[in-house]
Design a protein around this motif. Structure first.
Motif, PDB file in Angstrom:
ATOM      1  N   PRO A 338       0.824  -1.220   0.000  1.00 13.47           N
ATOM      2  CA  PRO A 338       0.000   0.000   0.000  1.00 13.47           C
ATOM      3  C   PRO A 338       0.862   1.275   0.000  1.00 13.47           C
ATOM      4  O   PRO A 338       0.895   2.030   0.987  1.00 13.47           O
ATOM      5  CB  PRO A 338      -0.816  -0.136   1.286  1.00 13.47           C
ATOM      6  N   LEU A 339       1.538   1.517  -1.106  1.00 10.77           N
ATOM      7  CA  LEU A 339       2.445   2.658  -1.215  1.00 10.77           C
ATOM      8  C   LEU A 339       1.878   3.686  -2.191  1.00 10.77           C
ATOM      9  O   LEU A 339       1.241   3.344  -3.194  1.00 10.77           O
ATOM     10  CB  LEU A 339       3.824   2.194  -1.682  1.00 10.77           C
ATOM     11  N   VAL A 357      -3.253  14.644   8.919  1.00 13.85           N
ATOM     12  CA  VAL A 357      -2.051  14.549   9.754  1.00 13.85           C
ATOM     13  C   VAL A 357      -1.683  15.947  10.248  1.00 13.85           C
ATOM     14  O   VAL A 357      -2.091  16.954   9.663  1.00 13.85           O
ATOM     15  CB  VAL A 357      -0.857  13.936   8.984  1.00 13.85           C
ATOM     16  N   ASP A 358      -0.912  15.998  11.302  1.00 12.96           N
ATOM     17  CA  ASP A 358      -0.388  17.268  11.816  1.00 12.96           C
ATOM     18  C   ASP A 358       1.114  17.341  11.542  1.00 12.96           C
ATOM     19  O   ASP A 358       1.807  16.311  11.601  1.00 12.96           O
ATOM     20  CB  ASP A 358      -0.635  17.392  13.321  1.00 12.96           C
ATOM     21  N   GLN A 388       7.507  12.397  -2.641  1.00  9.69           N
ATOM     22  CA  GLN A 388       7.245  11.925  -1.284  1.00  9.69           C
ATOM     23  C   GLN A 388       6.676  10.512  -1.333  1.00  9.69           C
ATOM     24  O   GLN A 388       5.809  10.210  -2.154  1.00  9.69           O
ATOM     25  CB  GLN A 388       6.249  12.858  -0.595  1.00  9.69           C
ATOM     26  N   LEU A 389       7.194   9.665  -0.458  1.00  5.86           N
ATOM     27  CA  LEU A 389       6.711   8.290  -0.334  1.00  5.86           C
ATOM     28  C   LEU A 389       5.754   8.211   0.850  1.00  5.86           C
ATOM     29  O   LEU A 389       6.093   8.627   1.969  1.00  5.86           O
ATOM     30  CB  LEU A 389       7.882   7.336  -0.138  1.00  5.86           C
ATOM     31  N   ASN A 390       4.572   7.683   0.594  1.00  2.00           N
ATOM     32  CA  ASN A 390       3.545   7.546   1.630  1.00  2.00           C
ATOM     33  C   ASN A 390       3.072   6.098   1.681  1.00  2.00           C
ATOM     34  O   ASN A 390       3.240   5.342   0.718  1.00  2.00           O
ATOM     35  CB  ASN A 390       2.344   8.438   1.309  1.00  2.00           C
ATOM     36  N   MET A 391       2.464   5.721   2.789  1.00  2.00           N
ATOM     37  CA  MET A 391       1.879   4.396   2.893  1.00  2.00           C
ATOM     38  C   MET A 391       0.523   4.475   3.560  1.00  2.00           C
ATOM     39  O   MET A 391       0.245   5.389   4.341  1.00  2.00           O
ATOM     40  CB  MET A 391       2.795   3.448   3.675  1.00  2.00           C
ATOM     41  N   LEU A 410      -0.178   7.962   5.191  1.00  2.00           N
ATOM     42  CA  LEU A 410       0.825   8.462   6.133  1.00  2.00           C
ATOM     43  C   LEU A 410       2.147   8.755   5.429  1.00  2.00           C
ATOM     44  O   LEU A 410       2.776   7.850   4.877  1.00  2.00           O
ATOM     45  CB  LEU A 410       1.041   7.414   7.229  1.00  2.00           C
ATOM     46  N   PRO A 411       2.597  10.015   5.431  1.00  2.00           N
ATOM     47  CA  PRO A 411       3.910  10.332   4.850  1.00  2.00           C
ATOM     48  C   PRO A 411       5.025   9.626   5.618  1.00  2.00           C
ATOM     49  O   PRO A 411       5.036   9.613   6.863  1.00  2.00           O
ATOM     50  CB  PRO A 411       4.017  11.846   5.007  1.00  2.00           C
ATOM     51  N   VAL A 412       5.948   9.026   4.875  1.00  2.00           N
ATOM     52  CA  VAL A 412       7.084   8.333   5.483  1.00  2.00           C
ATOM     53  C   VAL A 412       8.364   9.142   5.298  1.00  2.00           C
ATOM     54  O   VAL A 412       9.102   9.386   6.248  1.00  2.00           O
ATOM     55  CB  VAL A 412       7.251   6.928   4.876  1.00  2.00           C
ATOM     56  N   LEU A 413       8.611   9.576   4.079  1.00  2.00           N
ATOM     57  CA  LEU A 413       9.799  10.383   3.785  1.00  2.00           C
ATOM     58  C   LEU A 413       9.603  11.080   2.450  1.00  2.00           C
ATOM     59  O   LEU A 413       8.746  10.715   1.661  1.00  2.00           O
ATOM     60  CB  LEU A 413      11.066   9.520   3.765  1.00  2.00           C
TER      61      LEU A 413
END
Length: 503
Positions: A338-339, A357-358, A388-391, A410-413
């Motif tokens: 789920p990316l 998200v905050d 940006q990579l999110n999951m 959710l942002p990861v990096l």
């Protein structure tokens, strides 16, 4: 004297005509010379000089800056609270790219693989690779979503396996581990229990497949037969199109490999390239004219519709199943993990992502990508490509480690790959393709200007000589009359002074 003057006028006139003729010829000849020079230097030809060397082995500074989002309230998130993120970094890596296994084909194409290597640059980084950061554990959260449709009994077994290996929804590991990989016994267990179901093997890390690796075999046009096709991808890994997506248009391999483009660009022509990391062709569009260190450039940026969903931009329907615009689901080419891809901090994305998200603060200056291209040659002068990579993270029934996490992208990096033309390569490029044409451009008008001046002088010179002759004649006539008058006056004076004495 008259013959000498005429000879000078003729010489100046002839010389002026010659200079104007040479300058006029250059007006038409310089663009042809320039076009030939450009074509010679941008072809993929081992004998073409510096452009080929630059293409084969990128000799300019190129860096990848990585920013990691730390989940500072991960315990509360498991209880259903909104994620609160803090950006850490940048962690900067010097990136080297070198093309290997070059094979030229008779149809005017060349095949190669490009090896990428990364070296940490502590002097440019805001932090160390040994920094510990709390991030989502994709082995737990990702695997849970990938396996959510399995029976409840199997999910209980998987949850038990998580517990046995002390796997939790969030991990606290070093930046080096997160990016470049670490050994995880649970990964071996999953690959044994569910062979072929997970995209992770060996070390797990977000960039574990990047270092000392390549992005596949590219075959591109050399431009030897048609300069308008130089750098254009003929196939990738032997494929004319991929099969990840749901439409022929989405699966097309368009444009170049993303490093150079055909020369003689026009603002109406977008920059297209195929990205193996994104599993799709992408497009940048013209924004404005710019300049980089004296080199005129076109600035290209990503269009707002690049990651739009099929509802907002119908041509993107082939990339669905989609979420709201601004975030693209890439699970289809990542073993259904789920990316998702987006611009940093959800820049230009649907506001719902930012509200979920905050800690994110998108700005155009920091989070938009750009590429400054010299339109004459198709060679980038300066660029910063950002992604940006999110999951997806959510609670999955039967897997207790996912707690009560509410569904969220959710942002990861995020990372920025940046570079610019510099050093000896820039100097050579500037001298051959910028300075020399500029000098020739000025020279043609200087020659015409000087030639016209010579012709003007040649035409005016006889009149000047004639005027001088007339003036001299007038002076001579005036001088004779004055002498006669002077002689008569002198005689009169002599008669007065020395005449016959009176009686």
């Amino acid at each position: 004297m008259a013959g000498v003057a005429n000879k000078k006028s003729i010489i100046l006139g002839v010389l002026g005509v010659l200079l104007v003729a040479v300058g006029t010829v250059l007006v038409f000849l310089v663009p042809i010379i320039m076009e030939q020079q450009v074509e010679k230097n941008v072809r993929i030809d081992p004998t073409s000089g510096f452009a080929y060397e630059m293409w084969r082995d990128l000799p300019v500074p190129f860096y990848m800056s990585v920013y990691i989002f730390e989940v500072v309230n991960h315990k509360e998130m498991l209880l259903g609270e909104k994620p609160r993120l803090e950006e850490r970094g940048p962690y900067v890596y010097r990136e080297n790219k070198q093309k290997q296994n070059l094979t030229f084909h008779e149809n005017g194409t060349v095949s190669f693989v490009e090896i990428r290597t990364f070296h940490f640059a502590p002097e440019k980084s805001n932090g160390k690779e040994e920094d510990y950061v709390i991030v989502p554990n994709i082995l737990v959260l990702g695997s849970s979503i990938m396996l959510q449709d399995l029976g409840i009994a199997i999910k209980w077994i998987i949850s038990g396996g998580f517990s046995a290996f002390n796997e939790e929804a969030f991990i606290n590991r070093t930046v080096k581990d997160i990016l470049w990989g670490y050994e995880d016994p649970f990964l071996d267990f999953l690959n044994t229990f569910l062979p072929g179901r997970l995209p992770f093997k060996g070390k797990f890390g977000f960039f574990s497949d990047f270092n000392n690796s390549n992005t596949g075999i590219f075959t591109v046009n050399t431009g030897m037969d048609d300069i308008s096709k130089v750098q254009m991808v003929d196939n990738w890994n032997g494929l004319k199109e991929v099969d990840y997506w749901n439409s022929n248009q989405a699966n097309m391999i368009n444009g170049t490999a993303g490093q150079m483009w055909p020369p003689f660009r026009k603002p109406s022509e977008p920059l297209e390239f195929y990205s193996p990391d994104a599993c799709r062709s992408m497009k940048l569009v013209y924004e404005k004219e710019a300049e980089f260190r004296g080199v005129p450039t076109f600035r290209y940026t990503a269009p707002n519709y690049l990651f739009a969903n099929g509802t907002d931009y119908p041509p993107n329907e082939g990339f669905c199943p989609c979420v709201a615009s601004g975030v693209q689901n890439v699970s289809a080419c990542r073993f259904n993990a789920p990316l998702f891809l987006s611009f940093p901090h959800f820049f230009n994305a649907d506001p719902s992502f930012l509200e979920s998200v905050d800690g994110l603060h998108p700005t155009e200056e920091l989070h938009s990508l750009f590429l400054d291209l010299h339109p004459l040659t198709g060679i980038p002068m300066n660029c910063s490509i950002k992604m940006q990579l999110n999951m997806m993270a959510k609670s999955v029934s039967g897997i207790m480690q996912t707690g009560q996490i509410k569904p969220v992208i959710l942002p990861v990096l995020w990372f920025a790959e940046s570079g610019y033309l510099d050093g000896p390569v820039y100097n050579t490029y500037y001298n051959i393709l910028i300075l020399l044409p500029t000098l020739l451009d000025y020279l043609q008008y200087v020659l015409i200007g000087i030639g016209l001046c010579f012709i003007t002088v040649a035409l005016v010179l006889p009149f000047i000589k004639q005027c001088r002759k007339q003036e001299q004649a007038l002076n001579d006539t005036s001088g004779t009359d004055d002498a006669t008058e002077y002689s008569e006056n002198s005689k009169l004076l002599e008669d007065q002074d020395y005449g016959t004495p009176q009686t």
